[in-house]
Design a protein around this motif. Structure first.
Motif, short mmCIF file in Angstrom:
data_model
loop_
_atom_site.label_atom_id
_atom_site.label_comp_id
_atom_site.label_asym_id
_atom_site.label_seq_id
_atom_site.Cartn_x
_atom_site.Cartn_y
_atom_site.Cartn_z
N GLU A 120 6.93 1.81 4.83
CA GLU A 120 6.89 0.37 5.09
C GLU A 120 5.81 0.04 6.11
N TYR A 121 5.71 0.88 7.11
CA TYR A 121 4.71 0.65 8.16
C TYR A 121 3.30 0.78 7.58
N SER A 147 2.38 0.54 4.24
CA SER A 147 1.99 -0.31 3.11
C SER A 147 2.49 -1.75 3.23
N GLY A 148 3.51 -1.97 4.07
CA GLY A 148 4.04 -3.33 4.19
C GLY A 148 5.29 -3.57 3.38
N ASN A 149 5.72 -2.57 2.61
CA ASN A 149 6.96 -2.74 1.87
C ASN A 149 7.61 -1.39 1.67
N ARG A 150 8.94 -1.38 1.58
CA ARG A 150 9.64 -0.11 1.48
C ARG A 150 9.51 0.54 0.11
N ASN A 197 7.96 -1.23 -3.32
CA ASN A 197 6.77 -1.54 -4.12
C ASN A 197 5.59 -1.72 -3.18
N TYR A 198 4.81 -0.66 -3.04
CA TYR A 198 3.85 -0.61 -1.94
C TYR A 198 2.64 -1.51 -2.13
N ALA A 199 2.26 -1.79 -3.40
CA ALA A 199 1.05 -2.58 -3.68
C ALA A 199 -0.15 -2.02 -2.95
N ARG A 213 -5.70 -0.89 -0.96
CA ARG A 213 -5.78 -2.22 -0.36
C ARG A 213 -5.52 -2.22 1.13
N ARG A 214 -4.98 -1.14 1.66
CA ARG A 214 -4.74 -1.10 3.11
C ARG A 214 -5.25 0.20 3.67
N ALA A 252 8.82 -4.30 10.23
CA ALA A 252 7.65 -3.47 10.48
C ALA A 252 6.43 -4.35 10.73
N LYS A 253 5.48 -3.80 11.46
CA LYS A 253 4.27 -4.56 11.76
C LYS A 253 3.51 -4.81 10.45
N GLU A 254 3.05 -6.03 10.27
CA GLU A 254 2.29 -6.42 9.09
C GLU A 254 3.05 -6.16 7.80
N ALA A 255 4.35 -6.29 7.83
CA ALA A 255 5.13 -6.14 6.61
C ALA A 255 4.86 -7.34 5.71
N ARG A 256 4.97 -7.11 4.41
CA ARG A 256 4.78 -8.23 3.49
C ARG A 256 6.14 -8.89 3.26
N ASN A 315 5.81 -10.60 -3.64
CA ASN A 315 5.18 -10.16 -2.39
C ASN A 315 4.11 -9.09 -2.60
N CYS A 316 3.28 -9.27 -3.63
CA CYS A 316 2.28 -8.23 -3.88
C CYS A 316 1.02 -8.46 -3.06
N ASP A 330 -5.55 -11.72 -1.45
CA ASP A 330 -6.86 -11.09 -1.62
C ASP A 330 -7.90 -12.04 -2.18
N TYR A 376 11.53 -11.13 5.96
CA TYR A 376 11.78 -11.31 4.54
C TYR A 376 12.45 -12.64 4.27
#
Ligand code: SF4
Ligand code: SF4
Lengths: 361, 109
Positions: free
Chosen positions: A137-138, A140-143, A145-147, A155-156, B29-33, B76-77, B82, B95
Motif C-alpha cells: 500500500e505504501y 503503490s497507494g492501494n492494498r 489493485n496496485y495500478a 506509474r510510481r 498510508a502516505k499518498e494512498a489512492r 481509484n486507478c 494522469d 477512503y
C-alpha cells in the motif's frame, strides 16, 4: 458401500466456488468429477476496449495476482509496439512481482493451517502477511489493485523512504517466516497428516501440464522466471523444487520460495539504490498504437500464466486471452485424490492453491 | 511450548493490537489512492478524464460547465489524474466512507 457426495460450490472449506462430485467407497475417495465456471464474469469481452484502459481492468481478474495480470498484459502490448522499457521500471516491476508472490504464499500458508484445523497458525501467518500488504500500500497507494503498471513503464517510483521501508519489512518478514516455517516443516502431527498424502507423480504432473509449485513439488523444475524476463537473470534466480509430490512437498516449495523471494527483493532494492533515479515511464504518442499479436508467459505465484493480445492498429483491442495457472493445476486433483480419505480433501485442495476467479474470469 | 508461553506473556503486557474504531481514525498510508478529489476552479471541462476512465465514472459537460464523478463506480486507478492537462485531479488519502445514500461528487464552473 459406494456413495456419491457433492462437494461445493459453496462449502466452508473451499475458499472459492467449484464443484466436485466425489465417488466414495466408505471413507476413501475412489474418483471425482470436477466442474469449474461458477464465477464467470465475461471479462475477456470487456477487454476489447482501449488498450490503456485494459491495464486497469485486467488487474481486476484476481485480487491476489492483480499485479501479475497487468505485468503479463503490458509485456504483451510492449512486445507488439516494440517498446524498450526503462531499466528502473523493470527493477520496480520485479520488486512488485516478488512482493506479490510473498503475500500470495503467506495467504495460502495460512489457509493451509486452517484446513489442517490449526486456526492459530492461520492468524499468525495472516498477521505477518499484513506487513507486506502495508508495504504494498505504501509503495503503490492501494492494498490490492496496485495500478502500478502501464504500457511503457510503471506509474510510481520508489523513493528513498519507500526503499528503506521495504528493507525493514523484508527483514522482519524473513524472521517471522523462519518462525512459522519451523512449525509447518517440523511439527509431527502436521507431517503425519500431509506426508505421502495426495501424491502426484512426476509423469502425471507432466502429462496433466501442471505448472508452478504443484509441478515443482513433483520434481519438475519448471519456472518461467528462468526464461529471463524482467531482471531475473541478474538476480541469479534458480527454480526451487522437491521430489516427493505430496501435500507436504507442495507447501515446502512455497516456504522455500518465500526465502528466495526475500533474497531477490533485497537485491533488487540494492540495485535501485546504487543506480540512482532514472526514467520510469516511456512517453507514448497518441498516434502510436499496437498493431499485431503477441503471446507472453509470466510466472504467477501459482505458476505459469499466459497472456495473448491481438490488436489491429486502432486503440481498441481485438482479443485478450488469459490462461491462468489454476486452470492447469486443478485437474491434478483427479490424479491426486483417488485413494485418499475424505478428510484429506480440504488440505489437498488448498495445496494446489486454487484461484477460481482467475480461472473463470 | 516455551515459545507459546513467551507469546502469551508478551501478549499480556503489550498494548492493544486493534484500533478503537470509529473513535480513533484509521491511519492511512502516505499518498494512498483513497478517494478522487478535484480542485474545481482549475478545471477547463475538457473531458479528457472522462475519456480515460476505465470505469466510466466521470461525466463532463463542456456546455454546462459541469463535472461529476460517481465515487462508488470509481475504481481509484488514477488514469484520469494522469491525463488531466490542468493537474486539477488528485487523491485524498482517506477512503470513501460508507454511506446510506449514494450520491455523486459534483462541480459546476
Ligand atoms: S481532464 Fe482535468 S481539466 Fe479536463 S475535464 Fe477532467 S478534471 Fe477538468
Ligand atoms: S480514478 Fe480511475 S476509475 Fe476513478 S474516476 Fe479516475 S479514471 Fe475513473
Amino acid at each position: 458401500m459406494k456413495t456419491v457426495i457433492p462437494f461445493g460450490p459453496q462449502h466452508p472449506v473451499l475458499p472459492e466456488p467449484f464443484h466436485v462430485k466425489l465417488h466414495m467407497e466408505g471413507e476413501t475417495i475412489e474418483g471425482l468429477d470436477l466442474q469449474v465456471g461458477y464465477c464467470h464474469r465475461g471479462l475477456e469481452r470487456i477487454f476489447q476496449t482501449d488498450y490503456k484502459k485494459v491495464t486497469f481492468l485486467i488487474e481486476r481478474i484476481c485480487g491476489i495476482c492483480s499485479f501479475l495480470h497487468t505485468l503479463g498484459y503490458v509485456r504483451a502490448v510492449e512486445e507488439i509496439m516494440e517498446l524498450t522499457v526503462p531499466r528502473r521500471a523493470l527493477i520496480i516491476r520485479t520488486i512488485m512481482a516478488e512482493l506479490e508472490r510473498i503475500h500470495s504464499h503467506l495467504l495460502i500458508i495460512g489457509l493451509y493451517g486452517d484446513a489442517l484445523g490449526y486456526e492459530n497458525y492461520f492468524m499468525q501467518s495472516w498477521r505477518d502477511r499484513e506487513l507486506v500488504m502495508e508495504l504494498l500500500e505504501y509503495i503503490s497507494g492501494n492494498r490490492v489493485n496496485y495500478a502500478m503498471n502501464q504500457v511503457g513503464g510503471v506509474r510510481r517510483d520508489l523513493d528513498e523512504d519507500r526503499v528503506k521501508a521495504a528493507h525493514k519489512a523484508i527483514d522482519e518478514l524473513e524472521k517471522r517466516t523462519g518462525d512459522i516455517s519451523k512449525v509447518l516443516l517440523n511439527d509431527v502431527s502436521i507431517k503425519l497428516r500431509t506426508q505421502g498424502i495426495a501424491k502426484l507423480s512426476k509423469e502425471d504432473a507432466i502429462a496433466l501440464g501442471t505448472v508452478g509449485p504443484v509441478a515443482r513439488a513433483s520434481g519438475v523444475a519448471y519456472d518461467v522466471r528462468n526464461t529471463g524476463y524482467l531482471i531475473y537473470p541478474e538476480l541469479n534466480f534458480k527454480p526451487i523444487w522437491e521430489t516427493a509430490g505430496d501435500n507436504y512437498a507442495r507447501m515446502q516449495v512455497r516456504i522455500r520460495e518465500l526465502f528466495e523471494s526475500y533474497r531477490m527483493v533485497r537485491e533488487a532494492l540494492k540495485l535501485l539504490e546504487t543506480e540512482g533515479s532514472g526514467e520510469i515511464m516511456l512517453a507514448i504518442k497518441p498516434n502510436q498504437r499496437p498493431n499485431g499479436q503477441a503471446f507472453v508467459r509470466t510466472e504467477a505465484p501459482r505458476g505459469e500464466c499466459f497472456h495473448y493480445v491481438k490488436a489491429n492498429g486502432t486503440p481498441d483491442l481485438e482479443r485478450v486471452r488469459v490462461r491462468t495457472p489454476t486452470y492447469a493445476n486443478i485437474y491434478a486433483l483427479t490424479k491426486m485424490l483417488p485413494g485418499a480419505d475424505l478428510a484429506d480433501l480440504p488440505v489437498a485442495v488448498v495445496t494446489i492453491d486454487p484461484c477460481l476467479s482467475c480461472t473463470d474470469r | 511450548m516455551l515459545t507459546m508461553l513467551k507469546n502469551a506473556i508478551l501478549n499480556l503486557v503489550k498494548p492493544s493490537a486493534t484500533i478503537n474504531y470509529p473513535f480513533t481514525p484509521i491511519p492511512s498510508a502516505k499518498e494512498a489512492r483513497g478517494a478522487l478529489k478535484i480542485d474545481g476552479p482549475l478545471c477547463i471541462f475538457c473531458g479528457l478524464c472522462s475519456k480515460a476512465c476505465p470505469a466510466q465514472a466521470i461525466q463532463v459537460s463542456r456546455a454546462d460547465k459541469h463535472w461529476e464523478v460517481d465515487p462508488y463506480q470509481c475504481v481509484n486507478c488514477g488514469a484520469c489524474v494522469d491525463v488531466c492537462p490542468k493537474k486539477c485531479l488528485g487523491f485524498e488519502e482517506k477512503y470513501t466512507a460508507a454511506a446510506q445514500k449514494k450520491s455523486n461528487v459534483e462541480f459546476n464552473g
